[in-house]
Design an enzyme around this catalytic site. Structure first.
Site, short mmCIF file in Angstrom:
data_model
loop_
_atom_site.label_atom_id
_atom_site.label_comp_id
_atom_site.label_asym_id
_atom_site.label_seq_id
_atom_site.Cartn_x
_atom_site.Cartn_y
_atom_site.Cartn_z
N PRO A 247 0.78 -1.24 0.00
CA PRO A 247 0.00 0.00 0.00
C PRO A 247 0.81 1.30 0.00
O PRO A 247 0.24 2.37 0.05
CB PRO A 247 -0.81 -0.12 1.29
CG PRO A 247 0.08 -0.89 2.21
CD PRO A 247 0.79 -1.88 1.33
N GLY A 249 3.57 2.51 2.04
CA GLY A 249 4.28 3.10 3.17
C GLY A 249 5.79 3.12 2.97
O GLY A 249 6.46 4.12 3.28
N LYS A 250 6.32 2.04 2.45
CA LYS A 250 7.78 1.96 2.25
C LYS A 250 8.21 2.88 1.11
O LYS A 250 9.29 3.47 1.17
CB LYS A 250 8.19 0.51 1.99
CG LYS A 250 7.83 -0.43 3.14
CD LYS A 250 8.11 -1.88 2.80
CE LYS A 250 7.64 -2.82 3.91
NZ LYS A 250 6.17 -2.81 4.07
N CYS A 359 5.70 -10.09 5.75
CA CYS A 359 4.97 -9.90 7.01
C CYS A 359 4.41 -11.25 7.45
O CYS A 359 3.21 -11.42 7.64
CB CYS A 359 3.87 -8.85 6.84
SG CYS A 359 2.69 -9.17 5.51
#
Length: 426
Positions: A247, A249-250, A359
């Site tokens: 999504p 963030g990184k 994850c």
């Protein structure tokens, strides 16, 4: 006199919560797939209440079933059972008045011809539960389903898995990655700065109403999810590929560090959200939509590969996951990860580095992938020193990389389960 739906407070949110719980437990669908569709007609307040109710109940379904067991000679139809579970959760965990809870779920049973004759059962059982609600606090933490618990026990041992289950049942606080000055933002938002630099907020909050959201000073990202980009630590102007970017963030972290980022992902809709968030935060990256295995980029200084995985490390945030999955799709994911690692290594310039992460709590998606990759690529070497960033406990770093778990930082609210490592060519 028959109760009208409009007479029962909170009925719309409970109706939606029941539909969502049925979708997860009966239809085996993820909440993210059905949430918008099944709450679209609700007010924002009722939508939030329904989502919160079903999410929190899913964390402790095992406890709900333990409370219900002595009062059910046989398990009723799934829709009825799910109504009972929600009722138990509201009475025992939320402390809602039994009268209103019982009235609501009896009314919901009356709305369906196939469940209307269970209204007496729902009424009687939930009233009995109200008299026994003191038992709730004595029940053990909910256990993961056998298909997941068995491999985790084999990898980590029973004590570690039990600690993870306790952490997962508590849920997760809200973590933010800020562009600059986390101490100031923690003070402004009433949070705390975690050892790795994330800002953590406790309690229920409406993200879009917080200071700094509209101005793009931060974005929501679990503390563990922020580690891969912190570990990559690009130099300004470095060419970086965020290989499975959504999504986003990184991507935003890397862009905020001054890197020239190419964000690649196969999902056009998810990448639209990435573009929106980049714009909100005043950051820029090249957006590429397509299959990572077919992407033709080359000579990147570094690649961040957050590979598609089982997401078993995110159960504290996504308690529907263990009820929807059964492990049958895992081998295909393991194979995909192998192909993605090989593809990423082929796009690095000489001396470049690959930050590989998932994850996941499964060794097959972390340590085992690294061992296999090093067998396939004799010139590959591990850079474990790169994992030693501020806030990381040295005991979290093993022979193949860094592993975080939900029970780490238990006194602070835990973190997602991740595996992260750094691989270099030559």
């Amino acid at each position: 006199m028959k109760t009208r739906s409009s007479d029962v407070a909170g009925l719309a949110a409970r109706r939606a919560a029941l539909a969502l719980l049925d979708a997860v437990l009966v239809e085996k669908r993820l909440l993210s797939e059905v949430l918008l569709q099944r709450t679209k007609d609700l007010s924002p307040e009722d939508r939030a209440r329904a989502q919160r109710l079903v999410t929190e109940a899913l964390r402790v379904i095992d406890r709900c079933d333990r409370m219900l067991g002595p009062h059910l000679a046989k398990r009723p139809a799934p829709h009825v059972m799910d109504a009972l579970r929600l009722g138990v959760f509201e009475i025992c965990a939320m402390g809602e008045a039994a009268h209103g809870v019982v009235n609501a779920y009896v009314t919901l049973m009356q709305e369906r011809p196939k469940s209307s004759h269970f209204k007496g059962l729902v009424n009687a059982v939930l009233r009995k539960i109200d008299g026994e609600k003191a038992k709730w606090g004595t029940l053990p933490a909910p256990m993961l389903p056998k298909w997941l618990r068995k491999p985790l026990v084999a990898d980590f041992g029973k004590a570690a898995v039990s600690a993870m289950e306790v952490a997962q049942a508590k849920g997760a606080p809200l973590d933010l990655t800020v562009k600059q000055d986390p101490e100031a933002w923690a003070e402004k938002l009433g949070g705390e700065v975690l050892p790795t630099g994330s800002v953590r907020l406790s309690g229920a909050v409406q993200v879009t109403k917080l200071d700094g959201f509209e101005t793009g000073d931060w974005w929501v990202q679990d503390a563990a999810a922020s580690l891969p980009a912190r570990i990559l630590a690009p130099e300004k102007g470095a060419r970086i590929l965020d290989m499975c970017a959504a999504p986003g963030g990184k991507t935003m972290q890397l862009a905020a560090m001054g890197a020239e980022v190419t964000a690649l992902d196969i999902s056009e809709s998810r990448m639209s959200r990435v573009q929106e968030n980049l714009a909100r935060c005043g950051l820029s990256a090249e957006i590429a939509i397509g299959d990572a295995l077919e992407y033709e980029g080359a000579d990147f200084d570094a690649i961040l590969l957050d590979a598609p995985c089982t997401a078993t490390g995110t159960i504290r945030r996504h308690p529907d996951l263990p009820h929807v999955k059964d492990g049958s799709d895992f081998p295909g994911l393991f194979e995909l990860q192998e192909h993605l690692i090989d593809r990423a290594l082929g796009m690095l310039k000489p001396g470049g580095k690959l930050v590989y992460c998932t994850c996941s709590l499964l060794i097959d998606e972390g340590e085992e992938q690294v061992r296999d990759a090093m067998e396939r690529h004799p010139d590959l070497r591990l850079d474990l020193d790169a994992l030693k960033i501020p806030g990381i406990d040295p005991e979290w770093i093993g022979a193949e990389g860094l592993r975080t778990r939900p029970d780490y930082w238990a006194d602070r609210g835990g973190m997602d389960g991740f595996f992260i490592t750094v691989l270099r060519r030559g």
